[in-house]
Design a protein around this motif. Sequence first.
Motif, short mmCIF file in Angstrom:
data_model
loop_
_atom_site.label_atom_id
_atom_site.label_comp_id
_atom_site.label_asym_id
_atom_site.label_seq_id
_atom_site.Cartn_x
_atom_site.Cartn_y
_atom_site.Cartn_z
N UNK A 60 22.43 70.31 64.89
CA UNK A 60 23.37 71.25 65.50
C UNK A 60 22.64 72.50 66.00
N UNK A 61 21.68 72.96 65.23
CA UNK A 61 20.90 74.14 65.63
C UNK A 61 20.11 73.84 66.90
N UNK A 62 19.49 72.67 66.97
CA UNK A 62 18.73 72.28 68.15
C UNK A 62 19.65 72.14 69.36
N UNK A 63 20.82 71.56 69.16
CA UNK A 63 21.77 71.40 70.26
C UNK A 63 22.25 72.76 70.75
N UNK A 64 22.54 73.67 69.83
CA UNK A 64 22.96 75.02 70.22
C UNK A 64 21.85 75.72 71.00
N UNK A 65 20.62 75.55 70.57
CA UNK A 65 19.48 76.16 71.27
C UNK A 65 19.34 75.56 72.68
N UNK A 66 19.52 74.25 72.80
CA UNK A 66 19.46 73.60 74.12
C UNK A 66 20.57 74.10 75.03
N UNK A 67 21.77 74.25 74.49
CA UNK A 67 22.90 74.74 75.28
C UNK A 67 22.63 76.17 75.74
N UNK A 68 22.12 77.01 74.84
CA UNK A 68 21.80 78.40 75.19
C UNK A 68 20.74 78.44 76.29
N UNK A 69 19.71 77.63 76.15
CA UNK A 69 18.63 77.59 77.14
C UNK A 69 19.15 77.11 78.50
N UNK A 70 19.98 76.05 78.49
CA UNK A 70 20.54 75.56 79.76
C UNK A 70 21.44 76.61 80.40
N UNK A 71 22.22 77.31 79.58
CA UNK A 71 23.11 78.35 80.11
C UNK A 71 22.29 79.48 80.73
N UNK A 72 21.20 79.88 80.08
CA UNK A 72 20.34 80.92 80.64
C UNK A 72 19.73 80.47 81.96
N UNK A 73 19.32 79.20 82.06
CA UNK A 73 18.78 78.68 83.31
C UNK A 73 19.83 78.70 84.41
N UNK A 74 21.06 78.29 84.06
CA UNK A 74 22.15 78.28 85.05
C UNK A 74 22.45 79.70 85.54
N UNK A 75 22.48 80.65 84.62
CA UNK A 75 22.74 82.04 85.00
C UNK A 75 21.62 82.55 85.89
N UNK A 76 20.39 82.22 85.55
CA UNK A 76 19.25 82.65 86.36
C UNK A 76 19.35 82.06 87.77
N UNK A 77 19.68 80.77 87.86
CA UNK A 77 19.84 80.14 89.17
C UNK A 77 21.00 80.75 89.94
N UNK A 78 22.10 81.01 89.24
CA UNK A 78 23.27 81.59 89.90
C UNK A 78 22.93 82.96 90.47
N UNK A 79 22.20 83.76 89.72
CA UNK A 79 21.79 85.08 90.22
C UNK A 79 20.86 84.95 91.42
N UNK A 80 19.91 84.04 91.30
CA UNK A 80 18.90 83.87 92.33
C UNK A 80 19.51 83.37 93.64
#
Length: 192
Positions: A60-80
């Motif tokens: 669960x911790x690894x999945x939460x970390x993966x979700x957080x990382x993917x969300x950060x990537x999506x936000x970065x792409x959305x801003x860019x």
Amino acid sequence: MPAQGAPHDNPSDTPATMSETTPTPEHADAGAEASPLTLEQQFAELQAKHTEVSDAYLRAKAEAENIRRRAEEEISKARKFAVESFAESLLPVRDSLEAALATHTAKPDTPVETVMEGVNATLRQLAAALERNKVIELNPAAGTKFDPNIHQAISMVPAEQEANTVVGVLQKGYLIADRVLRPALVTVAAPK
């Protein structure tokens, strides 16, 4: 006969009393063997449950970390790339302006009417591009109630209309998705 309150001195009474209260070695071993097996089984079960819960927690911790990382990537792409759609819709407007300049350079004696048609066509392209990207024009009609959230009063002028209403627009304003991009610059009717 012993005196009252004196301890028993009869040796035959003591072993009988002791055997009743103290377990014999056979009974002690039987109880001792049953308890450790049960405790060992309980310990093994608890260890298995602990391992299972630990594994589930780590997953669960690894999945939460993966979700957080993917969300950060999506936000970065959305801003860019946030303006990508908007920029893409403005490219035809630029093309039209460049074509008009090229035409004027090639034929400097182009009639004004032809130039005005091109300018109006380009303005329509720009308006359509802004509308597609939810950029809405604020151009309040005369007599519209002054709203400080979307209008900016430049001056108050005497007018034959209700006080605190728009008299004229000096510069159009714009909203983008219900948020003020630029307020409309207006003159407002002064109180009488």
